[in-house]
Design a protein around this motif. Structure first.
Motif, mmCIF file in Angstrom:
data_model
loop_
_atom_site.group_PDB
_atom_site.id
_atom_site.type_symbol
_atom_site.label_atom_id
_atom_site.label_comp_id
_atom_site.label_asym_id
_atom_site.label_seq_id
_atom_site.Cartn_x
_atom_site.Cartn_y
_atom_site.Cartn_z
ATOM 1 N N ARG A 167 0.795 -1.221 0.000
ATOM 2 C CA ARG A 167 0.000 0.000 0.000
ATOM 3 C C ARG A 167 0.830 1.276 0.000
ATOM 4 N NH1 ARG A 167 -2.616 -4.003 0.837
ATOM 5 N NH2 ARG A 167 -4.830 -4.037 0.374
ATOM 6 N N TYR A 168 1.908 1.278 0.747
ATOM 7 C CA TYR A 168 2.689 2.511 0.901
ATOM 8 C C TYR A 168 4.066 2.436 0.246
ATOM 9 C CZ TYR A 168 -0.835 3.810 4.323
ATOM 10 O OH TYR A 168 -2.009 4.121 4.935
ATOM 11 N N VAL A 179 -10.963 4.139 12.877
ATOM 12 C CA VAL A 179 -9.622 3.674 13.248
ATOM 13 C C VAL A 179 -8.684 3.644 12.030
ATOM 14 C CG1 VAL A 179 -10.279 2.405 15.325
ATOM 15 C CG2 VAL A 179 -10.427 1.268 13.117
ATOM 16 N N SER A 180 -8.982 4.486 11.058
ATOM 17 C CA SER A 180 -8.152 4.640 9.843
ATOM 18 C C SER A 180 -7.974 3.336 9.072
ATOM 19 C CB SER A 180 -6.756 5.195 10.165
ATOM 20 O OG SER A 180 -6.837 6.239 11.063
ATOM 21 N N LYS A 181 -8.862 2.392 9.263
ATOM 22 C CA LYS A 181 -8.658 1.072 8.669
ATOM 23 C C LYS A 181 -8.723 1.125 7.136
ATOM 24 C CE LYS A 181 -9.563 -3.563 10.273
ATOM 25 N NZ LYS A 181 -10.232 -4.319 11.315
ATOM 26 N N GLN A 222 -8.545 3.843 5.343
ATOM 27 C CA GLN A 222 -7.490 4.755 4.902
ATOM 28 C C GLN A 222 -6.189 3.979 4.685
ATOM 29 O OE1 GLN A 222 -6.182 7.788 7.677
ATOM 30 N NE2 GLN A 222 -5.767 9.203 6.010
ATOM 31 N N MET A 223 -5.853 3.116 5.634
ATOM 32 C CA MET A 223 -4.639 2.318 5.514
ATOM 33 C C MET A 223 -4.731 1.347 4.346
ATOM 34 S SD MET A 223 -3.162 1.045 9.130
ATOM 35 C CE MET A 223 -4.094 2.041 10.256
ATOM 36 N N ALA A 224 -5.901 0.737 4.196
ATOM 37 C CA ALA A 224 -6.072 -0.247 3.121
ATOM 38 C C ALA A 224 -5.907 0.410 1.751
ATOM 39 C CB ALA A 224 -7.441 -0.915 3.234
ATOM 40 N N ALA A 240 0.620 3.198 -3.167
ATOM 41 C CA ALA A 240 1.017 2.227 -4.179
ATOM 42 C C ALA A 240 -0.212 1.530 -4.751
ATOM 43 C CB ALA A 240 1.986 1.212 -3.564
ATOM 44 N N MET A 241 -1.390 1.990 -4.349
ATOM 45 C CA MET A 241 -2.629 1.334 -4.773
ATOM 46 C C MET A 241 -3.198 1.926 -6.053
ATOM 47 S SD MET A 241 -3.384 -1.151 -2.774
ATOM 48 C CE MET A 241 -5.153 -1.454 -2.747
ATOM 49 N N PRO A 300 -9.840 -1.573 -2.143
ATOM 50 C CA PRO A 300 -9.966 -2.705 -1.224
ATOM 51 C C PRO A 300 -11.419 -2.848 -0.773
ATOM 52 C CG PRO A 300 -8.995 -0.833 -0.100
ATOM 53 C CD PRO A 300 -9.113 -0.452 -1.549
ATOM 54 N N GLY A 348 -3.793 2.940 1.226
ATOM 55 C CA GLY A 348 -2.457 3.526 1.116
ATOM 56 C C GLY A 348 -2.463 5.029 1.266
ATOM 57 N N SER A 349 -3.491 5.547 1.937
ATOM 58 C CA SER A 349 -3.564 6.982 2.167
ATOM 59 C C SER A 349 -2.922 7.281 3.510
ATOM 60 C CB SER A 349 -5.031 7.412 2.160
ATOM 61 O OG SER A 349 -5.192 8.613 2.872
ATOM 62 N N SER A 350 -2.133 8.372 3.572
ATOM 63 C CA SER A 350 -1.419 8.611 4.823
ATOM 64 C C SER A 350 -1.815 9.914 5.500
ATOM 65 C CB SER A 350 0.088 8.572 4.580
ATOM 66 O OG SER A 350 0.418 9.464 3.557
#
Lengths: 136, 186
Positions: A93-94, B137-139, B141-143, B44-45, B51, B145-147
């Motif tokens: 993802r990152y 819980v930013s779940k 967002q993480m999936a 990178a998504m 997702p 690839g956002s930061s």
């Protein structure tokens, strides 16, 4: 005087927008009950980069996002997922940037080869020098 | 004394070498000072399907958001990751409003936000969203690839992430967003 007062007030004022006020994710600040699992999670968290505070690991950071990442890591470890699988999931993802653990890739292999090349070069040079010294 | 004269003549230019190295170092520092490295972490998504997720509603008057809402086909749309506690999110509100008025569907994900805060934020800044999911819980967002917030993703009709815009959409970036939306139509 008035200006000074304002300045002082500004110093002591609570930050107007200190991120969010949501309670942290369940496992952001709570260890797993199983010590073996917690140890695994801790080892992984120490090698994952906090994306909001980029020279810290998520284990070190108090950024809300790092808390959310810790919680997710712990929950996944508790669910039986392999630490390296979690790392791979994040890298997907990152990018490599999220992981502190070095990896040999098409981009990074010179970093691993270079020390070996230099070592070989140095030993060749030195052995030639020593041999010359011996014959004199 | 005779030894030094016998050894090969010291190169004149070598005396400038330390100064040269020093100046090179100064240049490097200046370069780093005036053009600091990009600290944004790109997802990178981009190019991959969204997702799977299913988020509850973040406000009372708009439905929640699921990945399946994006795969139904149709025109490309925007997925805006925002939060009421995020200042740049208010800055981009007029631009989002304008995009919504152009007929572009915008879906939102509210990060770590209270329902009443989201409602107040939308009352204050306008509501360009058709659906808003709550990611406490930013779940998701993480999936993705956002930061951080705000970030805006262009999602095509098949639910594939086509573009990630990091930071607020400024007025001068509107053509860029429209172009990316157009690209996503193909």
């Amino acid at each position: 005087m008035k200006r000074l007062l304002i300045l002082l007030l500004m110093i002591f004022a609570a930050p107007a927008f200190a991120q969010d006020t949501m309670p942290p994710a369940p496992y952001a600040y709570r260890q797993l009950d199983n010590p073996a699992q917690e140890e695994k999670a801790q080892a992984l968290m120490e090698t994952l980069r906090c994306l909001k505070c980029q020279s810290q690991s998520i284990a070190d950071s108090d950024a809300p996002m790092a808390g959310d990442m810790r919680s997710q890591v712990r929950e996944r470890i508790a669910a039986g997922e392999d630490p390296e699988a979690i790392r791979a999931w994040l890298v997907e993802r990152y990018g490599d940037y999220v992981s502190y653990a070095p990896r040999v890739t098409a981009l990074t292999w010179p970093l691993f080869i270079l020390p070996v090349v230099l070592l070989v070069l140095a030993s060749l040079l030195l052995s030639r020098r020593f041999r010359r010294g011996g014959t004199e | 004394m005779t030894d030094t004269t016998a050894s090969p003549k010291p190169r004149r230019w070598a005396i400038w070498l330390p100064l040269g190295v020093f100046l090179g170092f100064v240049c490097l520092v200046l370069f780093g000072l005036f053009r600091p490295a990009d600290r944004e972490v790109a997802s990178a998504m981009v190019g991959k399907p969204l997702p799977a997720f299913d988020l509850p509603a973040a406000t009372a008057d708009k439905p929640g958001l699921a990945q399946t809402d994006f795969t139904a086909g149709g025109k490309p749309r925007l997925l805006n990751v925002f939060a009421s506690w995020c200042i740049p999110c208010a800055v981009e509100a007029p631009q989002l409003d304008q995009l919504a008025k152009m007929g572009i569907e915008i879906n939102g994900i509210a990060i770590r936000d209270h329902r009443e805060d989201v409602t107040a934020f939308l009352a204050r800044n306008g509501n360009p969203f058709t659906r808003i999911g709550a990611d406490d819980v930013s779940k998701v967002q993480m999936a993705m690839g956002s930061s951080g917030v705000p970030e805006t993703f262009v999602i095509d009709g098949k639910g594939v992430i086509r573009y990630q815009h990091i930071g607020e959409i400024r007025a001068d970036q509107m053509p860029l967003i429209l172009e990316k939306l157009k690209e996503a139509e193909q």
